[in-house]
Design a protein around this motif. Structure first.
Motif: not given
Length: 219
Positions: A14-19
């Protein structure tokens, strides 16, 4: 590692997708914005994506700020892990900043990260305006249909496509419906509910004919 929150593999994804979201926000908002994505897995090196870090000198791997920790405590105290905080701020040089701390939740509604946006309000107005008026992605002068229901959206796309096809002398009369359906398919219109039925009715053909053309396009 100072683990503020225990992250799962899904949380990390999920955090990776925010990049990529940060990249898009930076392009949209223009100059003057520092945008930082924090992971709470290790608050000693929380920053996993930093855009325009030259404002503070921050880079990926920087620790979470004291104010971000305070904001996180406020969010948790509110009892609502989806509370967004917008506030006025100043850096250590006294520069006025408009800031936002936005929690990111993962599995089990746990806060797994923070999206922090700081707008440095001392940026010259002409520089800021030039940056937001600049568009480099090729999508200039587009017209977006903000329809209130899918039928309006379908019919609008259909009428625009019919006009495009009917005004093209290189498309024979016998192929016009086929070309209309092909263009609508390229625009993703047939992903909308009842699009096949609406298009068939408007063109005076059966829905099976529309499906036939769509099958031929996928071959």
């Amino acid at each position: 590692m100072n683990q503020y929150a225990k992250l799962t593999a899904t949380d990390r994804l999920i955090l990776e997708s925010y990049k990529s979201v940060l990249d898009g926000l930076s392009e949209f908002l223009g100059l003057g914005y520092e945008i930082v994505l924090h992971s709470l897995e290790d608050i000693n090196c929380a920053a996993i994506k930093v855009i325009n870090g030259h404002y503070t000198g921050r880079k990926e791997g920087a620790p979470i700020t004291d104010l971000a920790l305070e904001m996180l405590a406020e969010i948790k105290k509110s009892g609502n892990n989806h509370t967004n905080l917008i506030y006025s701020n100043r850096n250590n040089k006294g520069t006025p900043i408009r800031s936002a701390t936005l929690p990111i939740t993962g599995e089990n509604n746990q806060i797994i990260g923070l999206l922090c946006i700081n707008f440095y309000m001392d940026i010259p107005l002409h520089v800021y305006l030039e940056s937001i008026m600049k568009i480099d992605n090729g999508h200039k002068d587009v017209v977006e249909n903000f329809a209130n229901d899918t039928e309006i959206l379908i019919m609008s796309a259909l009428e625009n496509t019919k006009t495009e096809v009917f005004n093209n002398p290189n498309i024979s009369t016998s192929n016009k419906n086929k070309e209309i359906i092909a263009l609508l398919n390229d625009k993703g219109v047939f992903n909308l509910k009842d699009a096949v039925i609406k298009v068939a009715e408007n063109l005076g053909i059966s829905k099976n004919t529309v499906y036939l053309h769509l099958r031929n396009l996928s071959e």
